[in-house]
Design a protein around this motif. Structure first.
Motif, mmCIF file in Angstrom:
data_model
loop_
_atom_site.group_PDB
_atom_site.id
_atom_site.type_symbol
_atom_site.label_atom_id
_atom_site.label_comp_id
_atom_site.label_asym_id
_atom_site.label_seq_id
_atom_site.Cartn_x
_atom_site.Cartn_y
_atom_site.Cartn_z
ATOM 1 N N MET A 299 3.863 2.246 12.067
ATOM 2 C CA MET A 299 3.210 2.013 10.802
ATOM 3 C C MET A 299 3.864 0.806 10.132
ATOM 4 N N ILE B 127 4.978 -1.638 7.323
ATOM 5 C CA ILE B 127 5.208 -1.586 5.879
ATOM 6 C C ILE B 127 5.585 -3.003 5.454
ATOM 7 N N ASN C 58 6.556 -5.528 2.307
ATOM 8 C CA ASN C 58 7.028 -5.636 0.928
ATOM 9 C C ASN C 58 6.767 -7.051 0.421
ATOM 10 N N ILE D 136 -3.108 -7.465 -1.546
ATOM 11 C CA ILE D 136 -2.971 -6.256 -0.714
ATOM 12 C C ILE D 136 -4.047 -6.230 0.368
ATOM 13 N N THR E 270 -3.293 -6.709 4.367
ATOM 14 C CA THR E 270 -3.696 -5.600 5.232
ATOM 15 C C THR E 270 -4.597 -6.094 6.358
ATOM 16 N N LYS F 189 -6.105 -0.191 9.860
ATOM 17 C CA LYS F 189 -5.805 -0.455 8.457
ATOM 18 C C LYS F 189 -5.211 0.766 7.757
ATOM 19 N N GLU F 190 -5.632 1.945 8.144
ATOM 20 C CA GLU F 190 -5.117 3.157 7.485
ATOM 21 C C GLU F 190 -3.639 3.406 7.767
ATOM 22 N N ASN F 191 -3.078 2.697 8.731
ATOM 23 C CA ASN F 191 -1.652 2.840 9.039
ATOM 24 C C ASN F 191 -0.782 1.780 8.367
ATOM 25 N N ILE F 192 -1.398 0.863 7.644
ATOM 26 C CA ILE F 192 -0.662 -0.256 7.047
ATOM 27 C C ILE F 192 -0.374 0.037 5.584
ATOM 28 N N ARG F 193 0.869 -0.198 5.185
ATOM 29 C CA ARG F 193 1.292 -0.001 3.795
ATOM 30 C C ARG F 193 1.743 -1.345 3.234
ATOM 31 N N ILE G 39 3.513 -2.882 -0.247
ATOM 32 C CA ILE G 39 4.191 -2.569 -1.503
ATOM 33 C C ILE G 39 4.373 -3.876 -2.269
#
Length: 61
Positions: free
Chosen positions: A1, A3, A5, A21, A25, A36-40, A42
Motif C-alpha cells: 500500500m 503512502i 506524504n 490528492i 493518486t 487506487k483504493e490502496n493508495i494513501r 497525506i
C-alpha cells in the motif's frame, strides 16, 4: 500500500488540495500498477511562520 506524504505551505484552497490528492493518486496508480483504493495521500499544511527560506520564516518575506 503506497503512502505518500506531501508538505505544503498553508493557504491553498481546499479544491486545490483535492486536485493534488487526485493527481498524485492517479500518477502513483498508473506508475506502480496499484489499485487506487490502496493508495494513501497525506497532505500536511505548514504555517508560514514554521517554514523557513534563506534564514527567515516565509511569513516575513
Amino acid at each position: 500500500m503506497p503512502i505518500i506524504n506531501v508538505q505544503l505551505i498553508e493557504g491553498r484552497p481546499p479544491e486545490k488540495i483535492g486536485e493534488v490528492i487526485e493527481n498524485i493518486t492517479n500518477t502513483v496508480s498508473e506508475t506502480l500498477d496499484a489499485p487506487k483504493e490502496n493508495i494513501r495521500v497525506i497532505v500536511t499544511e505548514i504555517p508560514k511562520t514554521h517554514w523557513g527560506k534563506e534564514g527567515k520564516p516565509v511569513s516575513e518575506r
